[in-house]
Scaffold this motif. Structure first.
Motif, PDB file in Angstrom:
ATOM      1  N   ASP A  71       0.813  -1.219   0.000  1.00 17.52           N
ATOM      2  CA  ASP A  71       0.000   0.000   0.000  1.00 17.52           C
ATOM      3  C   ASP A  71       0.850   1.274   0.000  1.00 17.52           C
ATOM      4  O   ASP A  71       0.319   2.368  -0.162  1.00 17.52           O
ATOM      5  CB  ASP A  71      -0.906   0.035   1.243  1.00 17.52           C
ATOM      6  N   PHE A  72       2.156   1.141   0.230  1.00 19.86           N
ATOM      7  CA  PHE A  72       3.026   2.313   0.382  1.00 19.86           C
ATOM      8  C   PHE A  72       4.037   2.375  -0.759  1.00 19.86           C
ATOM      9  O   PHE A  72       5.103   1.752  -0.683  1.00 19.86           O
ATOM     10  CB  PHE A  72       3.759   2.266   1.731  1.00 19.86           C
ATOM     11  N   PRO A  73       3.721   3.127  -1.827  1.00 15.37           N
ATOM     12  CA  PRO A  73       4.597   3.127  -3.012  1.00 15.37           C
ATOM     13  C   PRO A  73       6.036   3.544  -2.676  1.00 15.37           C
ATOM     14  O   PRO A  73       6.986   3.005  -3.254  1.00 15.37           O
ATOM     15  CB  PRO A  73       3.946   4.163  -3.939  1.00 15.37           C
ATOM     16  N   ILE A  74       6.204   4.465  -1.760  1.00 15.38           N
ATOM     17  CA  ILE A  74       7.537   5.031  -1.518  1.00 15.38           C
ATOM     18  C   ILE A  74       8.514   4.001  -0.945  1.00 15.38           C
ATOM     19  O   ILE A  74       9.731   4.146  -1.080  1.00 15.38           O
ATOM     20  CB  ILE A  74       7.419   6.253  -0.572  1.00 15.38           C
ATOM     21  N   LEU A  75       7.968   2.959  -0.308  1.00  8.35           N
ATOM     22  CA  LEU A  75       8.864   2.003   0.360  1.00  8.35           C
ATOM     23  C   LEU A  75       9.633   1.141  -0.637  1.00  8.35           C
ATOM     24  O   LEU A  75      10.645   0.551  -0.303  1.00  8.35           O
ATOM     25  CB  LEU A  75       8.056   1.094   1.300  1.00  8.35           C
ATOM     26  N   HIS A  76       9.127   1.091  -1.878  1.00  7.07           N
ATOM     27  CA  HIS A  76       9.717   0.171  -2.851  1.00  7.07           C
ATOM     28  C   HIS A  76      10.715   0.896  -3.721  1.00  7.07           C
ATOM     29  O   HIS A  76      10.450   1.206  -4.882  1.00  7.07           O
ATOM     30  CB  HIS A  76       8.611  -0.486  -3.674  1.00  7.07           C
ATOM     31  N   GLN A  77      11.827   1.244  -3.154  1.00  7.94           N
ATOM     32  CA  GLN A  77      12.877   1.907  -3.923  1.00  7.94           C
ATOM     33  C   GLN A  77      14.224   1.585  -3.314  1.00  7.94           C
ATOM     34  O   GLN A  77      14.334   1.147  -2.169  1.00  7.94           O
ATOM     35  CB  GLN A  77      12.666   3.424  -3.945  1.00  7.94           C
ATOM     36  N   GLN A  78      15.246   1.836  -4.130  1.00 12.54           N
ATOM     37  CA  GLN A  78      16.609   1.668  -3.651  1.00 12.54           C
ATOM     38  C   GLN A  78      17.154   3.041  -3.269  1.00 12.54           C
ATOM     39  O   GLN A  78      16.892   4.031  -3.949  1.00 12.54           O
ATOM     40  CB  GLN A  78      17.471   1.098  -4.780  1.00 12.54           C
ATOM     41  N   VAL A  79      17.887   3.072  -2.171  1.00  8.90           N
ATOM     42  CA  VAL A  79      18.582   4.292  -1.773  1.00  8.90           C
ATOM     43  C   VAL A  79      20.056   3.946  -1.661  1.00  8.90           C
ATOM     44  O   VAL A  79      20.419   3.005  -0.950  1.00  8.90           O
ATOM     45  CB  VAL A  79      18.031   4.820  -0.431  1.00  8.90           C
ATOM     46  N   ASN A  80      20.869   4.679  -2.407  1.00  9.53           N
ATOM     47  CA  ASN A  80      22.307   4.371  -2.451  1.00  9.53           C
ATOM     48  C   ASN A  80      22.552   2.901  -2.804  1.00  9.53           C
ATOM     49  O   ASN A  80      23.422   2.242  -2.225  1.00  9.53           O
ATOM     50  CB  ASN A  80      22.980   4.741  -1.133  1.00  9.53           C
ATOM     51  N   GLY A  81      21.743   2.412  -3.718  1.00  8.41           N
ATOM     52  CA  GLY A  81      21.944   1.052  -4.225  1.00  8.41           C
ATOM     53  C   GLY A  81      21.452  -0.048  -3.299  1.00  8.41           C
ATOM     54  O   GLY A  81      21.656  -1.224  -3.569  1.00  8.41           O
ATOM     55  N   LYS A  82      20.797   0.331  -2.192  1.00 10.14           N
ATOM     56  CA  LYS A  82      20.282  -0.666  -1.244  1.00 10.14           C
ATOM     57  C   LYS A  82      18.775  -0.454  -1.073  1.00 10.14           C
ATOM     58  O   LYS A  82      18.306   0.675  -1.199  1.00 10.14           O
ATOM     59  CB  LYS A  82      20.969  -0.508   0.124  1.00 10.14           C
ATOM     60  N   PRO A  83      18.051  -1.518  -0.753  1.00 12.88           N
ATOM     61  CA  PRO A  83      16.610  -1.325  -0.516  1.00 12.88           C
ATOM     62  C   PRO A  83      16.399  -0.341   0.640  1.00 12.88           C
ATOM     63  O   PRO A  83      17.077  -0.431   1.665  1.00 12.88           O
ATOM     64  CB  PRO A  83      16.113  -2.721  -0.117  1.00 12.88           C
ATOM     65  N   LEU A  84      15.491   0.599   0.421  1.00 13.52           N
ATOM     66  CA  LEU A  84      15.209   1.586   1.475  1.00 13.52           C
ATOM     67  C   LEU A  84      14.684   0.885   2.731  1.00 13.52           C
ATOM     68  O   LEU A  84      13.767   0.063   2.663  1.00 13.52           O
ATOM     69  CB  LEU A  84      14.155   2.578   0.983  1.00 13.52           C
ATOM     70  N   VAL A  85      15.281   1.236   3.875  1.00  7.90           N
ATOM     71  CA  VAL A  85      14.787   0.788   5.185  1.00  7.90           C
ATOM     72  C   VAL A  85      14.424   2.058   5.940  1.00  7.90           C
ATOM     73  O   VAL A  85      15.301   2.773   6.424  1.00  7.90           O
ATOM     74  CB  VAL A  85      15.858  -0.014   5.941  1.00  7.90           C
ATOM     75  N   TYR A  86      13.134   2.363   5.967  1.00 10.67           N
ATOM     76  CA  TYR A  86      12.723   3.661   6.508  1.00 10.67           C
ATOM     77  C   TYR A  86      12.383   3.531   7.989  1.00 10.67           C
ATOM     78  O   TYR A  86      11.343   2.984   8.356  1.00 10.67           O
ATOM     79  CB  TYR A  86      11.521   4.209   5.724  1.00 10.67           C
ATOM     80  N   LEU A  87      13.278   4.046   8.832  1.00 15.75           N
ATOM     81  CA  LEU A  87      13.097   3.951  10.283  1.00 15.75           C
ATOM     82  C   LEU A  87      13.131   5.343  10.909  1.00 15.75           C
ATOM     83  O   LEU A  87      13.705   5.547  11.977  1.00 15.75           O
ATOM     84  CB  LEU A  87      14.181   3.050  10.886  1.00 15.75           C
ATOM     85  N   ASP A  88      12.505   6.289  10.221  1.00 25.15           N
ATOM     86  CA  ASP A  88      12.443   7.660  10.742  1.00 25.15           C
ATOM     87  C   ASP A  88      10.984   8.087  10.870  1.00 25.15           C
ATOM     88  O   ASP A  88      10.606   9.218  10.559  1.00 25.15           O
ATOM     89  CB  ASP A  88      13.214   8.608   9.814  1.00 25.15           C
ATOM     90  N   ASN A  89      10.169   7.153  11.329  1.00 25.45           N
ATOM     91  CA  ASN A  89       8.725   7.383  11.362  1.00 25.45           C
ATOM     92  C   ASN A  89       8.286   8.375  12.434  1.00 25.45           C
ATOM     93  O   ASN A  89       7.234   8.996  12.301  1.00 25.45           O
ATOM     94  CB  ASN A  89       7.998   6.058  11.552  1.00 25.45           C
ATOM     95  N   ALA A  90       9.083   8.524  13.485  1.00 23.32           N
ATOM     96  CA  ALA A  90       8.703   9.490  14.509  1.00 23.32           C
ATOM     97  C   ALA A  90       8.881  10.916  13.992  1.00 23.32           C
ATOM     98  O   ALA A  90       8.245  11.848  14.484  1.00 23.32           O
ATOM     99  CB  ALA A  90       9.525   9.281  15.781  1.00 23.32           C
TER     100      ALA A  90
END
Lengths: 416, 148
Positions: free
Chosen positions: A21-40
């Motif tokens: 459901d979250f399009p933004i999560l499916h991307q690479q950042v600096n050649g690695k899968p994005l791990v978004y842990l800045d939710n606060a």
């Protein structure tokens, strides 16, 4: 995998379906899968929210509360419909108690200027705690400067919990308001606000809760809490930026003067006398953030479709897993060890500055916050300039925590 | 972006073992530098012999980039005149911020190790904090001696 704790995510919680459901999560950042842990700091948005906003602009946009034409009616219905969605979400008694504002910060400033300022006299006191975000400190400092009142700070302990015994000593006849975080943004502490509110009520002291970190991660019932004001932001709960909510008890809001003047907040204007609009519009001068309100309503519906209790349960599993895995990192010091916490881990690494951690993690695709988290007094209390903070949401996975741990080991190898 | 470009061995070494670290007492001038975004804080001390910096030290706390940059700075500016330091800062600033910087790396010596910073725009301020602070200290040294 850690020996101490084996994750057993609830069988009925399909995080991979949620992630779709979250399009933004499916991307690479600096050649690695994005791990978004800045939710606060800010969460991400599901397609349902993005689509609700674009569909509003594509089909229904006009100004609200004005035109007799069809689009204006549609926009008004959607905007006021969003207010009802919010009311239901926090179980307020009436939509009159739901004021749309820019965010938590504006909500607190509104209460400081419109509720507190006219009441405060020199010698009066406002109580906050040592855990607060700058947004729940500075508006009170301003109103104290304006009125001669005094800001008193309830101390915290080394776990990152507010000292209830100190609070009981500090509250008294001079106390005119208690303003507390529901959940600490810097440390994740879930403040047992119920007992603070109960004690404040004995003294007849109204209570404001900064719910910016509370609302996104558990169900909030303002009537069960018995608080007088509750403030939160949409962007931390899968909604748009620039919109948030001030909940206020109707009786208090009725007695408060408007905060800003302009269109929409009036019934009649003449140069001799202007009469103000009813609640909640009295506090909504100017054309409001219509698409923001609609996006917020879509975010609430989305969260409710998953269930706030299920979200809280799953996020707690993520927290426990993260805490058990992070223990293995050499030189780690956890900052904020309260027994009841939201899914936030704040930490430092021996001899490695948090900004170096943040940069190295970013090259591994892992996004965390580093710095003082807009809570400089909290950092000062722990005598550290900054922390690294990983904050999790229900769309994060156990694998992502493993990625965080791996990146921290790499950090240690590089700089430790 | 390669991390090894940012955290080169020279940077890691100067972060672990900062040179000229501590207070210069007495000092002809000193200034405090603070990057509120990161919480980096440092104090630069200078002693002057006419137009030349005869000695300089720093103290404070910050990230690896800010500590290493300050450490490298102290080694680089000792014995240099104000004008030479000014020219050096122009070169360092270009190195930190411009990809096509036309900087003669041989003039920079070990400071060239900071060139990886330009790939990490969020970190430029970390590397330049000590230089701004040194400028402030040298500006203080221009002021008439206070009796207070």
């Amino acid at each position: 995998m850690s020996a101490q704790f084996t994750p057993s995510p609830a069988a009925d919680f399909d995080v991979h379906a949620i992630r779709r459901d979250f399009p933004i999560l499916h991307q690479q950042v600096n050649g690695k899968p994005l791990v978004y842990l800045d939710n606060a700091a800010s969460s991400q948005r599901p397609s349902a929210v993005i689509e609700a906003i674009s569909s509003y602009y594509e089909r229904d946009h006009a100004n609200v509360h004005r035109g007799v034409h069809t689009l204006s009616q549609r926009a008004t219905d959607a905007y006021e419909g969003a207010r009802e969605v919010v009311r239901n979400f926090i179980n307020a008694a009436d939509t009159k108690e739901i004021v749309f504002v820019r965010g938590t910060t504006e909500a607190i400033n509104l209460v400081a200027q419109s509720y507190a300022r006219p009441k405060l006299r020199p010698g009066d006191e406002i109580l906050i705690s040592g855990l607060e975000h700058h947004a729940n400190i500075v508006p009170w400092q301003l109103v104290c400067e304006q009125t001669g009142a005094t800001l008193k700070v309830i101390p915290i302990d080394l776990n990152g919990e507010i000292d209830f015994a100190a609070f009981e000593r500090m509250i008294g006849p001079r106390t005119k308001l208690l303003a507390l975080a529901h959940v600490s943004n810097a440390l994740g502490t879930i403040v047992p606000v119920e007992k603070f509110i109960a004690r404040a009520k004995q003294q007849g002291v109204p209570v404001l809760l900064d719910g910016a970190q509370g609302v996104p991660h558990s169900s909030v019932d303002v009537r069960a809490l018995d608080c007088d004001f509750y403030c939160f932001s949409a962007h931390k709960m899968c909604g748009p930026t620039g919109i948030g909510i001030l909940y206020g008890r109707q009786q208090l809001l009725e007695a408060m003067p408007p905060w800003q003047g302009g269109g929409d907040m009036i019934l009649t204007v003449s140069f001799e006398k202007t009469t103000y609009n009813q609640l909640p519009w009295k506090f909504e001068a100017g054309t409001p953030n219509i698409s923001g309100a609609i996006g917020l309503a879509a975010a609430i519906r989305y969260l409710q479709s998953i269930g706030m209790d299920r979200i809280a349960r799953y996020e707690h599993q993520l927290l426990e897993y993260a805490q058990s895995r992070l223990r293995d990192i050499p030189g780690i010091r956890m900052v904020g060890t309260a027994p009841r916490k939201a899914a936030v881990v704040s930490f430092t690494l021996d001899r490695i500055h948090p900004h170096d951690i943040g940069t190295i993690l970013d090259t591994e695709g892992v996004a965390i916050r580093t710095g003082h988290h807009c809570a400089m007094p909290v950092m000062e209390f722990f005598k550290i300039p900054a922390t690294a903070r990983a904050s999790m949401s229900f769309y994060n996975t156990f694998d992502e925590i493993d990625a965080l741990v791996k990146a921290l080991h790499r950090t240690h190898t590089l700089l430790g | 972006m390669d991390l090894k470009d940012l955290y080169r061995d020279v940077i890691v070494d100067h972060n672990r073992n900062p040179r000229n670290f501590g207070k210069l007492d007495p000092a002809d001038a000193h200034a405090d530098g603070h990057n509120p975004l990161c919480g980096d804080r440092l104090t630069m001390y200078v002693n002057l012999d006419g137009e030349r910096v005869s000695d300089t030290k720093f103290e404070g706390a910050g990230c690896a980039i800010s500590v290493a940059s300050a450490s490298l700075l102290t080694e680089a500016v000792k014995g240099k005149s104000r004008d030479e330091i000014k020219a050096l800062f122009v070169d360092v600033h270009a190195l930190l911020t411009q990809h096509d910087a036309n900087v003669d790396l041989s003039r920079l010596g070990k400071l060239a190790a900071l060139s990886g910073v330009r790939e990490f725009p969020a970190r430029v301020k970390c590397a330049s904090l000590c230089w701004h602070t040194l400028n402030a200290a040298l500006a203080h040294a221009d002021e008439p001696v206070s009796t207070e």
